[in-house]
Design an enzyme around this catalytic site. Structure first.
Site, PDB file in Angstrom:
ATOM      1  N   ASP A 185      -2.595   2.416  -6.312  1.00  0.00           N
ATOM      2  CA  ASP A 185      -1.615   2.487  -5.230  1.00  0.00           C
ATOM      3  C   ASP A 185      -1.671   1.298  -4.269  1.00  0.00           C
ATOM      4  O   ASP A 185      -1.194   1.381  -3.140  1.00  0.00           O
ATOM      5  CB  ASP A 185      -1.783   3.786  -4.442  1.00  0.00           C
ATOM      6  N   GLU A 186      -2.211   0.165  -4.736  1.00  0.00           N
ATOM      7  CA  GLU A 186      -2.401  -0.964  -3.815  1.00  0.00           C
ATOM      8  C   GLU A 186      -2.430  -2.264  -4.607  1.00  0.00           C
ATOM      9  O   GLU A 186      -2.988  -2.326  -5.701  1.00  0.00           O
ATOM     10  CB  GLU A 186      -3.718  -0.764  -3.060  1.00  0.00           C
ATOM     11  N   ASP A 203       0.856  -1.177   0.000  1.00  0.00           N
ATOM     12  CA  ASP A 203       0.000   0.000   0.000  1.00  0.00           C
ATOM     13  C   ASP A 203       0.900   1.237   0.000  1.00  0.00           C
ATOM     14  O   ASP A 203       1.746   1.389   0.881  1.00  0.00           O
ATOM     15  CB  ASP A 203      -0.887  -0.008   1.243  1.00  0.00           C
ATOM     16  N   MET A 204       0.750   2.071  -1.007  1.00  0.00           N
ATOM     17  CA  MET A 204       1.570   3.272  -1.124  1.00  0.00           C
ATOM     18  C   MET A 204       0.990   4.359  -0.225  1.00  0.00           C
ATOM     19  O   MET A 204      -0.135   4.804  -0.437  1.00  0.00           O
ATOM     20  CB  MET A 204       1.626   3.717  -2.584  1.00  0.00           C
TER      21      MET A 204
END
Length: 347
Positions: A103-104, A9-10
């Protein structure tokens, strides 16, 4: 053989990219989502979160909570560029990647012949070196626990949940940490005095099935460390849609139709590029008092052309009773099938 699942996860991704591109923003409450009072927060920095700002919060509310917030518009193409760089690092490790969003993602490391903790540190270091961004990583033997682990000590976290940790490691957590329990389900459980996973754990499976249907059995298993979902390389797209917030609230359907027309055009283009047809049309509205309503229609045939999507959407719109003005309109299509090229007979 137990699986080895990684969830990445960013951290505060959009806001982190903005800070990376403009170092003067470092340490400040950055809120991405637009500068208009009518917009919503896409994401925000951890500094902004200390003021109570959250994703999907109306901009005007975020401004009230965070007077010194720095509000920026979304730059999706830039975020996609950085996301592609990060996913290229994942692809060096395994091809078993399930993207959840820009982003995940989940990665299945079961058959990667390297220590999972070493891989996690390698990914974190490479991403930091190549993009300047931090990411949080969770490792476990299934998807539910891996995702829970990645959220454990954000930002820049790294956590492993082992079989021997379960279920005790979960007991103190709030039930809203259980994947699949939405706000309504959490409220229903809170109303009967269930707030922690330990309290949820004590409920019999039959009770959960009565409360949530067959999904109750999945919840029962999940908090016991049982989750058999596979990492899927290709996630089936469930719907294609567009929405917008009006500059001024309206209850005039003639004002709304040009937006529907624009949405139909965009959706038709996406469907054409993916060779899809769909037969479920949904109109979404958000009223001036921030109440969401949806109305859907399942057609007897599959459609993909702009004019057909627009026509069916307008039919739904005409049947909507607008009891108060609306601030947001959305259109989506689902229930897809792949279009097949038909060979014409010479006869």
């Amino acid at each position: 053989m137990d699986k080895v699942i990684m969830h990445v996860d960013m951290d505060a991704f959009f806001a982190s990219v903005e800070v990376m591109d403009n170092r003067s923003l470092r340490g400040k409450p950055v809120i991405v989502g637009g500068i208009s009072e009518r917009g919503v927060v896409a994401t925000c920095s951890y500094e902004a979160r200390t003021f109570g700002v959250r994703s999907a919060m109306p901009i005007y509310m975020a401004k009230a909570k965070c007077h010194n917030g720095i509000f920026l518009p979304v730059r999706y193409e830039r975020y996609k560029e950085i996301s592609n760089k990060i996913f290229s690092v994942f692809n060096e490790i395994t091809s078993l990647i399930e993207p959840l969003s820009i982003d995940e993602a989940y990665l299945d490391l079961t058959h990667v012949n390297k220590d999972s903790l070493y891989i996690a540190r390698f990914i974190k270091n490479r991403v930091k070196k190549e993009t300047g961004l931090n990411i949080s990583i969770g490792l476990s033997y299934n998807k539910f626990l891996a995702k829970l682990a990645s959220d454990w000590n954000k930002p820049n976290g790294l956590k492993i949940i082992k079989k021997s940790d379960v279920p005790n490691i979960l007991f103190s957590l709030s039930i809203d940490k259980v994947h699949g329990l939405g706000k309504k389900s959490v409220k229903n459980l809170n109303d009967i005095g269930i707030f922690t996973i330990e309290e949820l754990y004590k409920l019999p499976v039959a009770f959960l099935i009565d409360l949530f249907g067959k999904f109750g059995a999945e919840i029962y298993d999940r908090i016991r460390g049982i989750d058999n979902r596979e990492v899927k390389i290709f996630r089936e797209r469930k719907s294609i849609g567009k929405e917008t917030t009006f500059l001024n609230d309206t209850d005039d359907k003639d004002d709304i139709k040009p937006y529907i027309k624009s949405f139909a055009s965009s959706i038709a283009s996406i469907m054409e590029s993916k060779s899809l047809s769909g037969k479920n049309i949904t109109i979404k509205i958000k009223t001036s008092s921030f109440i969401n309503h949806t109305k859907s229609k399942t057609l007897t045939r599959y459609i993909h052309r702009e004019e057909d999507i627009y026509k069916e959407a307008c039919n739904i719109l005409e049947k909507l009773k607008l009891e108060e003005k609306i601030r947001l309109i959305g259109l989506s299509i689902s229930s897809f099938k792949e279009k097949k090229i038909e060979q014409l007979s010479l006869f």
